[in-house]
Design a protein around this motif. Structure first.
Motif, PDB file in Angstrom:
ATOM      1  N   ARG A  52       0.800  -1.220   0.000  1.00 19.76           N
ATOM      2  CA  ARG A  52       0.000   0.000   0.000  1.00 19.76           C
ATOM      3  C   ARG A  52       0.838   1.278   0.000  1.00 19.76           C
ATOM      4  O   ARG A  52       0.298   2.378  -0.109  1.00 19.76           O
ATOM      5  CB  ARG A  52      -0.903   0.013   1.234  1.00 19.76           C
ATOM      6  N   GLU A  53       2.153   1.172   0.115  1.00 18.69           N
ATOM      7  CA  GLU A  53       2.966   2.372   0.334  1.00 18.69           C
ATOM      8  C   GLU A  53       2.852   3.387  -0.794  1.00 18.69           C
ATOM      9  O   GLU A  53       2.743   4.596  -0.542  1.00 18.69           O
ATOM     10  CB  GLU A  53       4.431   1.997   0.564  1.00 18.69           C
ATOM     11  N   SER A  54       2.869   2.941  -2.043  1.00 18.61           N
ATOM     12  CA  SER A  54       2.808   3.911  -3.142  1.00 18.61           C
ATOM     13  C   SER A  54       1.445   4.591  -3.196  1.00 18.61           C
ATOM     14  O   SER A  54       1.358   5.796  -3.498  1.00 18.61           O
ATOM     15  CB  SER A  54       3.124   3.230  -4.473  1.00 18.61           C
ATOM     16  N   ALA A  85       0.865   8.645  -2.784  1.00 20.17           N
ATOM     17  CA  ALA A  85       0.127   9.436  -3.765  1.00 20.17           C
ATOM     18  C   ALA A  85      -1.076  10.134  -3.146  1.00 20.17           C
ATOM     19  O   ALA A  85      -1.495  11.199  -3.614  1.00 20.17           O
ATOM     20  CB  ALA A  85      -0.330   8.534  -4.917  1.00 20.17           C
ATOM     21  N   ALA A  86      -1.633   9.549  -2.080  1.00 23.95           N
ATOM     22  CA  ALA A  86      -2.858  10.087  -1.487  1.00 23.95           C
ATOM     23  C   ALA A  86      -2.607  11.212  -0.497  1.00 23.95           C
ATOM     24  O   ALA A  86      -3.439  12.117  -0.368  1.00 23.95           O
ATOM     25  CB  ALA A  86      -3.628   8.961  -0.791  1.00 23.95           C
ATOM     26  N   ARG A  87      -1.496  11.180   0.229  1.00 26.18           N
ATOM     27  CA  ARG A  87      -1.293  12.159   1.302  1.00 26.18           C
ATOM     28  C   ARG A  87      -1.397  13.585   0.773  1.00 26.18           C
ATOM     29  O   ARG A  87      -0.949  13.895  -0.311  1.00 26.18           O
ATOM     30  CB  ARG A  87       0.057  11.936   1.987  1.00 26.18           C
ATOM     31  N   ALA A  88      -1.972  14.447   1.593  1.00 27.32           N
ATOM     32  CA  ALA A  88      -2.332  15.796   1.159  1.00 27.32           C
ATOM     33  C   ALA A  88      -1.106  16.713   1.149  1.00 27.32           C
ATOM     34  O   ALA A  88      -0.618  17.127   2.201  1.00 27.32           O
ATOM     35  CB  ALA A  88      -3.408  16.362   2.086  1.00 27.32           C
ATOM     36  N   GLN A  89      -0.640  17.054  -0.039  1.00 24.08           N
ATOM     37  CA  GLN A  89       0.495  17.963  -0.190  1.00 24.08           C
ATOM     38  C   GLN A  89       0.171  19.361   0.333  1.00 24.08           C
ATOM     39  O   GLN A  89       1.069  20.089   0.771  1.00 24.08           O
ATOM     40  CB  GLN A  89       0.882  18.043  -1.674  1.00 24.08           C
ATOM     41  N   ASP A  90      -1.101  19.747   0.306  1.00 26.25           N
ATOM     42  CA  ASP A  90      -1.480  21.101   0.701  1.00 26.25           C
ATOM     43  C   ASP A  90      -1.208  21.385   2.178  1.00 26.25           C
ATOM     44  O   ASP A  90      -1.188  22.553   2.585  1.00 26.25           O
ATOM     45  CB  ASP A  90      -2.962  21.346   0.422  1.00 26.25           C
ATOM     46  N   LEU A  91      -1.023  20.353   2.973  1.00 28.47           N
ATOM     47  CA  LEU A  91      -0.746  20.568   4.392  1.00 28.47           C
ATOM     48  C   LEU A  91       0.738  20.802   4.665  1.00 28.47           C
ATOM     49  O   LEU A  91       1.098  21.187   5.786  1.00 28.47           O
ATOM     50  CB  LEU A  91      -1.231  19.370   5.210  1.00 28.47           C
ATOM     51  N   GLY A 145       7.967   8.255   7.307  1.00 29.10           N
ATOM     52  CA  GLY A 145       9.272   8.900   7.306  1.00 29.10           C
ATOM     53  C   GLY A 145       9.878   8.983   5.913  1.00 29.10           C
ATOM     54  O   GLY A 145      10.474   9.993   5.542  1.00 29.10           O
ATOM     55  N   ARG A 146       9.714   7.912   5.144  1.00 28.59           N
ATOM     56  CA  ARG A 146      10.250   7.930   3.775  1.00 28.59           C
ATOM     57  C   ARG A 146       9.550   8.974   2.922  1.00 28.59           C
ATOM     58  O   ARG A 146      10.152   9.542   2.006  1.00 28.59           O
ATOM     59  CB  ARG A 146      10.130   6.537   3.141  1.00 28.59           C
ATOM     60  N   TRP A 147       8.284   9.233   3.212  1.00 26.70           N
ATOM     61  CA  TRP A 147       7.549  10.249   2.465  1.00 26.70           C
ATOM     62  C   TRP A 147       7.859  11.652   2.954  1.00 26.70           C
ATOM     63  O   TRP A 147       8.096  12.570   2.158  1.00 26.70           O
ATOM     64  CB  TRP A 147       6.047   9.981   2.578  1.00 26.70           C
ATOM     65  N   LEU A 195      -7.629   3.869  -7.121  1.00 26.50           N
ATOM     66  CA  LEU A 195      -7.124   2.564  -7.514  1.00 26.50           C
ATOM     67  C   LEU A 195      -7.684   2.160  -8.868  1.00 26.50           C
ATOM     68  O   LEU A 195      -8.897   2.165  -9.086  1.00 26.50           O
ATOM     69  CB  LEU A 195      -7.516   1.512  -6.467  1.00 26.50           C
ATOM     70  N   GLY A 196      -6.781   1.793  -9.778  1.00 28.88           N
ATOM     71  CA  GLY A 196      -7.165   1.326 -11.102  1.00 28.88           C
ATOM     72  C   GLY A 196      -6.376   0.085 -11.459  1.00 28.88           C
ATOM     73  O   GLY A 196      -5.839  -0.603 -10.579  1.00 28.88           O
TER      74      GLY A 196
END
Length: 335
Positions: free
Chosen positions: A72-74, A78-84, A114-116, A269-270
């Motif tokens: 699930r890591e990728s 991709a989902a985490r909110a960059q705006d924060l 941490g990697r993100w 998810l696709g």
């Protein structure tokens, strides 16, 4: 992370699988009882206790497997909110007397947060990784990033334990608390305790990928809504907040004077995420059936059809989550 944060559940046809979308559980042991991985064990007698553990016993087997967390890591990244990130960076850059960041990652799993995040923040960082599973802690430490966005050094340490509540002094010296898929497996009292600890220490909290209780599947099926409703009820069992957690957390932090921002962080998810979608589907349907056993016969057909569509590259899923950033008043600032 099951179902966005709970333990694995016995699934259809006797198979065990994690129950879902945004937590860190995985197919595997079928043990009962919620688990919350997190902030480091209480020390031996005479030492300051910073964490109160849930009852469970030292022989309880680990609930999370690195294979699921890696799968699930990728999608998480991709989902985490960059705006924060910008408001967080501004707050961290203005910390008084800052010689480097100290980041506590609650329920770190394999260390994906941490990697993100570490490569997206400037300055020297020391990450304190908390989890109940020593194997995951070893994996997280070995695979942790070594440099920040500006090339500064990143170091790590690990602490083993399950968090139920943080005591007020647990975050002494912390610059930031992070977690993924944690809020939805907490009770109201545990979220209050987390908010108390963070606001008492003046420590920001970035709490990502909490289940939002909404799933969109295409093509649609008449059973989608019923499965979703049963899954959400499963997430709320035994006093856990499930999809209500972000609202409760926003209220808890705001009542304590923190500025709170929430952004959506959906998994999309696709066909390229077919392996993840398959495991998520098994967990999502399995949790629904555990909550409502009368769904079993229809759910078996539903799952079979959904898995066939997934394998054929015809299924699309949006699994909604929310990210929360809480910025408490700096410690010692009563204004």
């Amino acid at each position: 992370m099951a179902g966005d944060g709970t333990e694995p559940e016995a699934g259809i046809n006797g198979q065990d699988f994690g129950d879902g979308a945004s937590g860190d559980a995985v197919p595997g042991d079928g043990a009962a009882g919620p688990v919350i991985a997190g902030a480091g064990p209480a020390g031996p007698a005479g030492e300051r206790a910073t964490v109160r553990l849930r009852d469970g016993g030292p022989e309880e087997s680990p609930r999370y497997a690195p294979e699921w967390l890696q799968l699930r890591e990728s999608a998480d990244a991709a989902a985490r909110a960059q705006d924060l990130l910008d408001p967080l960076r501004i707050r961290l850059a203005n910390l008084p007397g800052r010689a480097g960041l100290v980041v506590h990652d609650l329920g770190c799993g394999t260390g994906s947060m941490g990697r993100w995040l570490a490569p997206r923040l400037d300055g020297a960082q020391h990450w304190v990784l908390h989890d109940r599973d020593p194997y995951l802690l070893h994996f997280a430490a070995v695979a942790s990033p070594r440099s920040a966005a500006d090339g500064s050094r990143v170091t790590v340490e690990t602490r083993r334990g399950d968090v139920a509540r943080l005591t007020p002094d647990a975050l002494t010296g912390a610059s930031l608390v992070t977690a993924s898929a944690l809020l939805d497996v907490l009770t109201r009292e545990e979220i209050d305790a987390l908010a108390d600890a963070c606001t008492g220490a003046g420590c920001p909290a970035l709490l990502t990928l909490s289940v939002a209780g909404r799933v969109e599947l295409g093509p649609a099926d008449p059973l989608d809504a019923e499965i979703a409703e049963a899954f959400n009820a499963h997430q709320r069992r035994s006093g856990l907040l499930g999809p209500d957690a972000v609202t409760v957390a926003c209220e808890a932090f705001a009542e304590r004077g923190a500025t709170v921002r929430v952004c959506p962080s959906p998994w999309r998810l696709g066909p390229d995420e077919a392996a993840l979608t398959e495991q998520w589907l098994r967990g999502w349907v399995g949790a629904a059936v555990e909550q409502r056993p009368e769904l079993r016969e229809r759910a078996e057909r539903y799952l079979r059809d959904r898995l066939a569509a997934c394998a054929a590259g015809e299924l699309r899923a949006v699994v909604h989550h929310s990210d929360l950033l809480a910025l408490p008043r700096p410690a010692g600032n009563a204004s």
